[in-house]
Enzyme design. Structure first.
Site, mmCIF file in Angstrom:
data_model
loop_
_atom_site.group_PDB
_atom_site.id
_atom_site.type_symbol
_atom_site.label_atom_id
_atom_site.label_comp_id
_atom_site.label_asym_id
_atom_site.label_seq_id
_atom_site.Cartn_x
_atom_site.Cartn_y
_atom_site.Cartn_z
ATOM 1 N N GLU A 35 25.728 -107.582 63.157
ATOM 2 C CA GLU A 35 26.350 -107.722 64.476
ATOM 3 C C GLU A 35 26.777 -106.445 65.186
ATOM 4 O O GLU A 35 27.966 -106.217 65.410
ATOM 5 C CB GLU A 35 27.543 -108.672 64.369
ATOM 6 C CG GLU A 35 27.140 -110.070 63.968
ATOM 7 C CD GLU A 35 28.280 -111.077 64.030
ATOM 8 O OE1 GLU A 35 29.427 -110.673 64.314
ATOM 9 O OE2 GLU A 35 28.010 -112.261 63.813
ATOM 10 N N GLU A 60 23.412 -116.320 60.652
ATOM 11 C CA GLU A 60 24.713 -116.978 60.505
ATOM 12 C C GLU A 60 24.788 -118.161 61.460
ATOM 13 O O GLU A 60 24.400 -118.054 62.625
ATOM 14 C CB GLU A 60 25.878 -116.031 60.822
ATOM 15 C CG GLU A 60 26.139 -114.968 59.796
ATOM 16 C CD GLU A 60 27.383 -114.153 60.121
ATOM 17 O OE1 GLU A 60 28.228 -114.632 60.925
ATOM 18 O OE2 GLU A 60 27.513 -113.037 59.587
#
Length: 351
Positions: free
Chosen positions: A175, A287
């Site tokens: 991320e 995710e």
């Protein structure tokens, strides 16, 4: 998107959350069109993140066994028996490489290798994930403190360790956020170049900027949209997947147990799926998660069914999360005293 939920250890990081609502690109009818699971999945990698080695980033280096820990190889057996064949393993760059451009910490490398070697020996594919948000000791990659070359050095060393194991995927970074998208593209290209220079042919998972949210792939609140800039990522080995994350609450942060609708999972993947197909790319949902309520469970099922129906461009998925020390976190699918968590029943038909 401040992904990873609240119990992963990431909550200690003061990261901003995208409050822009996720666009509903698909109608409810489109999102629910493929909701019947198949008996044999066409998705190659199906599994979860096993969290704990990335815990307590604010206490570097931390104390092994007290502030962070690696999952045991035996803990995989439960998930493999359920049909999973894929584990995403988060860890911290600083613990493995205490000094930029320096040697790896021998003890930490031994822990990482023990899990990866043991898991892959069981037939599990492992994605190794430096869970650092494109930062090293809080300095962003591409800054004077952490030049692109240092990120390349890290991946040159790490890929050299695992390049002989085809069951290891290289997840470049968890991320990236709060940086120019072009900055991240340069960092990714340097890492990929250095990986391939070692002779490694392993699959590389490349995230985008802005927490790599699928729903915001074409947005510009974080800078140049990933949909545009990520087309400049180059892999001479022609073996990469684009990793996105997607949660189902109002701001896609994974911090609320409330999913916005029973069809939101498929809806938030629709535009990104179209981008993959239009540009000849493959995707990995690194995710995603949902809490234990009917709306979220329906949304999770619809999301997985949608990916199955579009398996020509989707290579895999990893639910967030399980692992030691996970406790009562709302997304946890680590079994308690041998008892399945409710979300496992939702995942099971797609395994």
């Amino acid at each position: 998107m401040a992904a990873c939920g609240g119990g992963s250890g990431d909550a200690t990081e003061d990261t901003p959350i995208d409050t822009t609502p996720a666009p509903a690109h698909a109608t409810e009818a489109e999102a629910a069109a493929a909701t019947t699971p198949t008996t044999t999945s066409r998705i190659k990698w199906r599994g979860l993140s096993l969290a704990a080695a990335e815990f307590a980033p604010g206490t570097l280096p931390g104390t092994y066994g007290r502030t962070y820990i690696y999952p045991s190889v035996n803990s995989i057996d439960y998930f493999q028996a359920k049909g999973m064949n894929f584990v995403r393993l988060p860890f911290l760059w600083e613990r493995l490489q205490p000094t930029l451009n320096g040697a790896f910490d021998a003890a930490e490398l031994s822990r990482l290798k023990a899990f990866v070697d043991g898991a892959t020996a069981k037939g599990i594919t492992v994605l190794i994930d430096p869970h650092n948000y494109a930062r090293y000791r809080s300095q962003v990659i591409g800054s004077a403190g952490v030049p692109y070359a240092a990120f390349g050095d890290f991946w040159s060393r790490l890929s050299s360790v695992f390049k002989s194991n085809p069951r290891v995927l290289f997840g470049l970074m968890n991320e990236p956020y709060n940086m120019a998208t072009e900055n991240w593209v340069s960092a990714a290209n340097e890492a990929i170049r250095r990986i391939r220079a070692t002779g490694a042919t392993n699959t590389i998972a490349v995230p985008g900027n802005g927490y790599s949210g699928a729903h915001s792939w074409s947005s510009n609140w974080y800078g140049t949209p990933n949909a545009q800039a990520m087309l400049q990522v180059v892999d001479s080995g022609n073996n990469m997947v684009i990793e996105v994350h997607q949660y189902l609450d109002a701001n896609s942060s994974g911090t609320s147990p409330t999913c916005t609708s029973s069809t939101v999972g498929a809806q938030r993947l629709t535009a990104f799926t179209a981008w993959l197909r239009a540009n000849g790319r493959r995707g990995l949902l690194g995710e995603f998660a949902g809490a234990n309520n009917d709306t979220c469970k329906q949304a999770l099922s619809g999301m997985l069914a949608y990916m199955e129906a579009n398996a020509d461009v989707w290579s895999g998925w990893a639910y967030w999360a399980g692992g030691p020390w996970w406790g009562s976190e709302m997304f946890n699918i680590e079994p308690a005293a041998g008892v399945d968590k409710p979300q496992m029943a939702v995942l099971q038909p797609y395994l």
